[in-house]
Scaffold this motif. Structure first.
Motif, PDB file in Angstrom:
ATOM      1  N   GLN A  79      -8.304  42.874   1.234  1.00 57.29           N
ATOM      2  CA  GLN A  79      -6.943  42.692   1.733  1.00 57.29           C
ATOM      3  C   GLN A  79      -6.698  43.531   2.987  1.00 57.29           C
ATOM      4  OE1 GLN A  79      -3.744  42.785  -1.182  1.00 57.29           O
ATOM      5  NE2 GLN A  79      -2.318  43.591   0.348  1.00 57.29           N
TER       6      GLN A  79
ATOM      7  N   ARG B  42      -8.018  41.626   5.859  1.00 58.16           N
ATOM      8  CA  ARG B  42      -7.161  40.494   6.234  1.00 58.16           C
ATOM      9  C   ARG B  42      -5.898  40.961   6.948  1.00 58.16           C
ATOM     10  NH1 ARG B  42      -8.680  38.711   0.962  1.00 58.16           N
ATOM     11  NH2 ARG B  42      -6.642  39.351   0.138  1.00 58.16           N
ATOM     12  N   LEU B  43      -5.316  42.078   6.490  1.00 57.10           N
ATOM     13  CA  LEU B  43      -4.097  42.584   7.119  1.00 57.10           C
ATOM     14  C   LEU B  43      -4.331  42.939   8.594  1.00 57.10           C
ATOM     15  CD1 LEU B  43      -2.457  44.910   4.435  1.00 57.10           C
ATOM     16  CD2 LEU B  43      -1.312  43.078   5.693  1.00 57.10           C
TER      17      LEU B  43
ATOM     18  N   GLN C  48      -6.746  41.900  10.514  1.00 55.35           N
ATOM     19  CA  GLN C  48      -7.060  40.675  11.247  1.00 55.35           C
ATOM     20  C   GLN C  48      -5.784  39.906  11.597  1.00 55.35           C
ATOM     21  OE1 GLN C  48     -10.246  39.478  12.233  1.00 55.35           O
ATOM     22  NE2 GLN C  48      -8.974  38.090  13.407  1.00 55.35           N
ATOM     23  N   ALA C  49      -4.868  39.822  10.622  1.00 54.38           N
ATOM     24  CA  ALA C  49      -3.631  39.070  10.843  1.00 54.38           C
ATOM     25  C   ALA C  49      -2.727  39.757  11.871  1.00 54.38           C
ATOM     26  CB  ALA C  49      -2.885  38.901   9.522  1.00 54.38           C
ATOM     27  N   LYS C  50      -2.649  41.084  11.815  1.00 52.31           N
ATOM     28  CA  LYS C  50      -1.747  41.812  12.695  1.00 52.31           C
ATOM     29  C   LYS C  50      -2.299  42.020  14.099  1.00 52.31           C
ATOM     30  CE  LYS C  50       1.903  42.855  10.150  1.00 52.31           C
ATOM     31  NZ  LYS C  50       3.285  42.517  10.593  1.00 52.31           N
TER      32      LYS C  50
ATOM     33  N   GLY D   9      -5.667  40.666  15.165  1.00 54.89           N
ATOM     34  CA  GLY D   9      -6.755  39.790  15.574  1.00 54.89           C
ATOM     35  C   GLY D   9      -8.071  40.534  15.696  1.00 54.89           C
TER      36      GLY D   9
ATOM     37  N   SER E 238     -11.421  42.460  13.672  1.00 53.17           N
ATOM     38  CA  SER E 238     -12.215  42.522  12.456  1.00 53.17           C
ATOM     39  C   SER E 238     -12.853  43.904  12.327  1.00 53.17           C
ATOM     40  CB  SER E 238     -13.303  41.445  12.489  1.00 53.17           C
ATOM     41  OG  SER E 238     -14.088  41.487  11.319  1.00 53.17           O
TER      42      SER E 238
END
Length: 349
Positions: free
Chosen positions: A124, A127-128, A130-132, A134, A136
């Motif tokens: 998680q 993912r957080l 990456q989402a905020k 972009g 990795s």
């Protein structure tokens, strides 16, 4: 007899010295540096570590240095996401310090605490960020550097993860923080933790600036030292005084400028070290044969610093995939090139 000896010595002096046989050496660290060093700040977004953004990063950026920042992704607010975005733009690296920084192990055992969840804490967090942002993250440091075998295996299995910080309960600290160049394990990166009184560090304040001692130890051994700390001049755990941090940054910058030390985030160092271990280079006539077939060579690949002792008829020109490679003629007469192993063989002229 003496006259003949003098004539013989005269002609020997005029004769060219024999050339050494052509050979190839991959430098332990980029650009021929003696050692490598990583600056790592844990607990970003938690634990009162505001001094990382307020003090540490400006000090580093003024000296052209880059750090790695351990993000507790579930605790970041919008202002901190913006600060992290700016840190990325400035060339710093982010690593996964889990979603909530919950402890993992029951005291004195390798049993996970009730409620530990690999998916929540590791996946998680990935993912957080990456989402905020972009971005990795490619490196993981577990809370308090304690990890179950299952958590380590889970993190290592994530396709984007290239390295893990060593769990402190699994090594005795006798060589803490020093990773020997030919023995680097990307899933067991050794480190040393900053403590003001040196209690849990191999370095002691009585011997001077502990941060500098750690970098100096790498220079003396030709290894990679990984420095773990929290905030700077703030309310964080074992916060580093600003004057001590600034002195440390000045030392690093001077060693970088002198070409002695390479300062880089952990995955950048790992890419070089593992490429050097796993990508095979062999000099054959006027060609460097490259074997990049191994999975770790493909996964970690980066450009390697290669020094070449020339043959008599070399003109000092190198090309790869039809593209000319920049080369440097060293004082020793060798040539230095940067070679990406995944781009195939190198032609020499």
């Amino acid at each position: 007899m003496m006259f003949h000896r003098l004539i013989t010595c005269f002609f020997l002096l005029l004769s060219p010295l024999p050339l050494l046989a052509a050979s190839l050496q991959v430098q332990p660290w980029p650009a021929g540096a003696k050692a490598a060093h990583t600056i790592a700040h844990d607990d970003v977004c938690g634990g009162n570590t505001g001094g990382i953004f307020q003090h540490a990063l400006p000090v580093l950026q003024a000296r052209g240095l880059h750090a790695s920042l351990g993000v507790i992704a579930g605790l970041c607010n919008e202002q901190q996401w913006q600060q992290l975005k700016q840190a990325l733009q400035a060339g710093h690296e982010l690593f996964n310090h889990t979603t909530s920084h919950v402890g993992m192990l029951e005291p004195g055992s390798l049993a996970p605490i009730a409620g530990w969840d690999n998916l929540k804490e590791i996946a998680q967090a990935q993912r957080l960020v990456q989402a905020k942002l972009g971005y990795s993250m490619q490196f993981v440091a577990f809370p308090s550097d304690l990890a179950t075998p299952e958590a380590k295996a889970f993190a290592a299995a994530q396709p984007e993860i290239l390295g893990l910080r060593a769990a402190k309960h699994l090594y005795d600290g006798s060589n803490a923080g020093l990773n020997v160049v030919d023995e680097i394990d990307p899933l067991f990166v050794k480190w040393d933790m900053y403590w003001r009184d040196g209690k849990w560090s191999r370095y002691k304040p009585a011997n001077g600036n502990m941060l500098i001692q750690h970098a100096q130890a790498a220079l003396e051994s030709g290894s990679w030292s990984y420095r773990t700390m929290h905030g700077v001049a703030d309310g964080s755990f074992e916060s580093v005084p600003l004057a001590q941090y600034t002195e440390y940054a000045d030392f690093l910058a001077a060693k970088v400028k002198a070409g002695e030390l390479w300062v880089a985030p952990p995955t950048t160092v790992l890419r070089y070290a593992i490429s050097r271990q796993q990508c095979a280079l062999q000099l054959q006539g006027k060609q460097i044969k490259v074997d990049a077939s191994g999975p770790d060579c493909q996964r970690y690949h980066t450009a390697l610093t290669v020094d070449l002792t020339p043959d008599a008829d070399w003109q000092g020109q190198f090309s790869q995939q039809g593209q000319k490679l920049a080369s440097q003629k060293l004082a020793s007469g060798q040539y230095r090139i940067l070679l990406d192993p995944t781009k195939g063989n190198v032609r020499i002229q």
